[in-house]
Design a protein around this motif. Structure first.
Motif, short mmCIF file in Angstrom:
data_model
loop_
_atom_site.label_atom_id
_atom_site.label_comp_id
_atom_site.label_asym_id
_atom_site.label_seq_id
_atom_site.Cartn_x
_atom_site.Cartn_y
_atom_site.Cartn_z
N ASP A 268 0.86 -1.17 0.00
CA ASP A 268 0.00 0.00 0.00
C ASP A 268 0.90 1.22 0.00
O ASP A 268 1.80 1.32 0.82
N SER B 210 -10.01 7.63 6.90
CA SER B 210 -8.83 7.19 6.14
C SER B 210 -7.56 7.18 6.99
O SER B 210 -7.52 7.74 8.09
N CYS B 211 -6.52 6.56 6.44
CA CYS B 211 -5.24 6.48 7.14
C CYS B 211 -4.56 7.84 7.20
O CYS B 211 -3.61 8.03 7.95
N CYS C 282 -11.08 1.31 5.31
CA CYS C 282 -10.66 2.28 4.30
C CYS C 282 -11.86 3.04 3.74
O CYS C 282 -11.74 4.17 3.29
N CYS D 11 -12.39 6.16 1.20
CA CYS D 11 -11.11 6.57 0.64
C CYS D 11 -10.91 5.90 -0.71
O CYS D 11 -10.34 6.48 -1.63
N VAL D 12 -11.38 4.66 -0.82
CA VAL D 12 -11.13 3.90 -2.05
C VAL D 12 -12.39 3.15 -2.53
O VAL D 12 -12.45 2.72 -3.67
S1 SF4 Z 1 -7.19 2.71 0.86
FE1 SF4 Z 1 -7.11 4.77 1.72
S2 SF4 Z 1 -7.40 4.49 3.91
FE2 SF4 Z 1 -6.90 2.50 3.08
S3 SF4 Z 1 -4.69 2.32 3.37
FE3 SF4 Z 1 -5.03 3.08 1.28
S4 SF4 Z 1 -4.99 5.28 1.44
FE4 SF4 Z 1 -5.22 4.49 3.50
#
Ligand code: SF4
Lengths: 476, 194
Positions: free
Chosen positions: A137, A354-355, A413, A416-417
């Motif tokens: 990631d 989100s992260c 997540c 975010c995605v």
């Molecule tokens: S999908 Fe978004 S929230 Fe999940 S790890 Fe990737 S950037 Fe972070």
């Protein structure tokens, strides 16, 4: 921007933080590539291709005790007991089966510690200074906030780490980004990141490992440092890092997987050496002043298409040919008029999570704006981990969000995605605390504006892109 | 994966900069297993959104000429799978995102970073041209123009032999073992206690 100070005698002997971390992990160097030892490998549902490669080769996981599984990308944020989408269930089951087969500890859906991989690594004390940390990631750069060598890898490399606990990697060049001065009100690490990326461009740090430094970076909390390092990739850098200091050590101490006793003492001794030496030379130095950093919002379809909230949208007619075309395309996709003020643009919904910005401090700041107010548009709040959720509920933040009319959900997540089905509908405009405003990122034809959590909260309150500063005044 | 040394094919232009991996393959397709084939997902939404899309017009193309910062964004290797499964052997652009370029080489896809990409796009426009790539001499011939490109020795070896890194790394098993043992004894705190 200029090159490093080369006048220091013996500068060649001075090492950057990158040099130190690299040397500590290098097993061999050959043809410009280093074979590096991986201390923590984090896998998620998306790692299924890598496990399949391993199975094809009938190989075992080399160091399962250094490998950790997390369900996040496809994690449902609602109705977890009866998952409606069979595709999501398959992805979760596959991760579960792969972790079981290889003896990997999994923070699965039912685990009270479940959450987004880059939130729970630090939260659990798996992320430590001096480690090399990899995950399939790109936002793995988040962990660099601890003074770790942390970067995202592709599926073939995930398979490589699983099989060998190592990675081949060419050493990036070193870049230092300094922020001098102090942050103004409602100016957060997210704004610092969008600021430098908008100045240097999405490829501005390509091929480089970024070390963040300066008074304003030192003043950041651990959580804010993670936000800053998280976004490094959006400026083209795979690595973002900050030298560990007392703030770091205080954060790590007492975490479930963190060292204790004599191990802690030994670790601390080593961690205290993890800074760039005075006089170490960087390939690129960039310097920004906090007085130039305002609450910042993206208007286009790449993270560098960002402006302070008080600005007007660009007018392609006034840009040079290459920029004009990109701007025209972006404005067209985003459904925005050239030259109009950014502030006041109506949004259809908001997303907080989100992260990048799903940690407790992010939620606190957003709640400070929302307390006692109603959101004019619908929105989703998904905490970065189930422990963040628990903490927020203990502080009553969930009430603030719910009373404002926003939906309070489980962690993942999420939007975010959109892999779990939390999507922005076509043509809808979303004020989002996430990290990518790419076309279709939050859903097909979705229009994403990236901003800090406090700016997301302000957008919720007014239903438009809004300067959060007046709304936050007197509240923190 | 099969290696390759020489490729003869057709080049097509995708005149866009910052083509991110979310565009190369939208997230909703990524739960498919590789055996199902990823070619149909390539640039799916962009393709559907534009009637006269170059890749639709020239489905047999195998060399993609695109704009700078190709493959930025997520580390999703599925973006490379989509290109490879759609028949692409090489992508030419001014620059590539680091993770994408690494993923490409690991899957037999050659990323050619060259400042000449802009000129090629301008000259080719909506047409195609014959492309000839020689990995051994690091030369791309496009119509009548010759482009010498940079490629690391490691990437060249991997592409020509169809190797991914696991094959290369096996030779170092002893070094890895002793590094691990040293790390474990010198830095006891590295191994998670719980
Ligand atoms: S999908 Fe978004 S929230 Fe999940 S790890 Fe990737 S950037 Fe972070």
């Amino acid at each position: 921007m200029g090159t490093g100070d080369c006048t220091v005698p013996g500068a060649g002997l001075m090492q950057t933080l990158l040099d130190k971390l690299w040397a500590a992990h290098e097993i061999r160097a050959e043809n410009g590539q280093s074979l590096l030892w991986v201390d923590r490998h984090l896998v998620h549902e998306g790692s299924h291709h890598a496990f399949a490669r391993l199975a094809d080769r009938k190989m075992a996981v080399a160091q399962p005790e250094l490998t950790f599984g997390v369900a996040d990308h496809y994690a449902p944020t609602r109705q977890r007991d009866s998952i409606a989408d069979p595709k999501v269930q398959v992805m979760l089951d596959r991760l579960d089966a792969n972790c079981r087969r290889h003896g990997i500890r999994l923070f699965g859906l039912g685990d009270p510690r479940q959450g987004i991989v880059h939130v729970i690594g630090p939260e659990q004390g798996l992320t430590l200074p001096g480690l090399m940390i990899n995950c399939g990631d790109s936002h793995t750069s988040t962990h660099g906030a601890f003074g770790a060598l942390a970067f995202g890898i592709g599926a073939t490399q995930v398979a490589h780490v699983l099989a060998t606990q190592t990675l081949w990697q060419a050493k990036p060049r070193a870049m230092r980004i300094r922020f001098d001065g102090r942050a103004g009100p409602a100016v957060t690490a997210k704004d610092m990141a969008l600021h430098w990326i908008s100045r240097l461009g999405v490829g501005g740090a390509a091929g480089h490992a970024v070390e963040y430094a300066g008074e304003a970076v030192r003043a950041l909390s651990m959580e804010a440092r993670m936000t800053l390092c998280n976004l490094s990739i959006e400026g083209g850098a795979r690595f973002g890092m900050i030298a560990p200091d007392q703030v770091t050590f205080d954060y790590v101490a007492g975490r479930p997987f963190a060292p204790e006793g004599a191990d802690w003492d030994r670790a601390l001794q080593m961690w205290q050496t993890l800074q760039s030496d005075a006089g170490a030379v960087f390939d690129i130095e960039a310097r920004f002043r906090m007085e130039d950093v305002a609450p910042t919002v993206t208007w286009g379809t790449t993270p560098d298409q960002a402006l302070p909230i008080g600005s007007c949208l660009p007018d392609p007619a006034k840009l040079d040919a290459t920029q004009a075309e990109a701007a025209r395309d972006a404005l067209d996709y985003m459904g925005l008029q050239p030259g109009r003020p950014l502030e006041g643009t109506p949004v259809d919904q908001v997303f907080l999570g989100s992260c990048t910005n799903g940690r407790i401090e992010d939620l606190r700041l957003a709640a400070a704006v929302l307390r006692g107010r109603r959101a004019r548009v619908p929105g989703l709040v998904s905490p970065g981990s189930m422990l963040v959720k628990q903490q927020a509920e203990a502080e009553g933040l969930d009430r603030v969000f719910r009373d404002a009319g926003l939906e309070w959900t489980a962690s993942g997540c999420s939007m975010c995605v959109g892999m779990n089905g939390d999507l922005v509908a076509p043509g809808q405009r979303c004020a989002s605390s996430t990290n990518r405003n790419f076309r279709g990122r939050q859903g097909r034809d979705a229009r994403t504006h990236l901003m800090s959590p406090v700016m997301v909260a302000a957008a919720a309150v007014t239903g438009t892109l809004t300067d959060a500063r007046p709304l936050l005044e007197g509240r923190i | 994966m099969a290696g390759w040394t020489v490729h003869e094919g057709q080049a097509v232009v995708l005149d866009r900069r910052d083509v991110d991996t979310d565009q190369l393959i939208p997230a909703r397709f990524m739960s498919a297993s590789r055996a199902e084939g990823y070619g149909g997902f390539l640039l799916h939404d962009l393709r559907e959104g534009e009637g006269d899309f170059p890749l639709t017009r020239h489905p047999q193309a195998s060399v993609l000429i695109a704009g700078p910062n190709f493959g930025c964004g997520s580390s999703r290797e599925a973006a490379v799978y989509a290109l490879v499964d759609a028949g692409f052997k090489a992508v030419v652009a001014e620059s590539f995102a680091d993770i994408f370029a690494g993923n490409a080489v690991n899957n037999g896809l050659l990323p050619i970073a060259t400042a000449q990409a802009a000129q090629i796009r301008a000259e080719l426009g909506g047409d195609t041209a014959r492309a000839h790539i020689d990995l051994g001499s690091r030369v791309l011939t496009l119509g009548s123009s010759r482009i010498d490109f940079d490629l690391s020795d490691t990437a060249q070896t991997k592409l020509m032999n169809g190797w991914d890194d696991i094959d290369l790394t096996r030779a170092y098993a002893g070094d890895i073992r002793s590094f691990r043992d040293r790390r474990k004894s010198d830095h006891t705190w590295v191994w998670p206690k719980a």
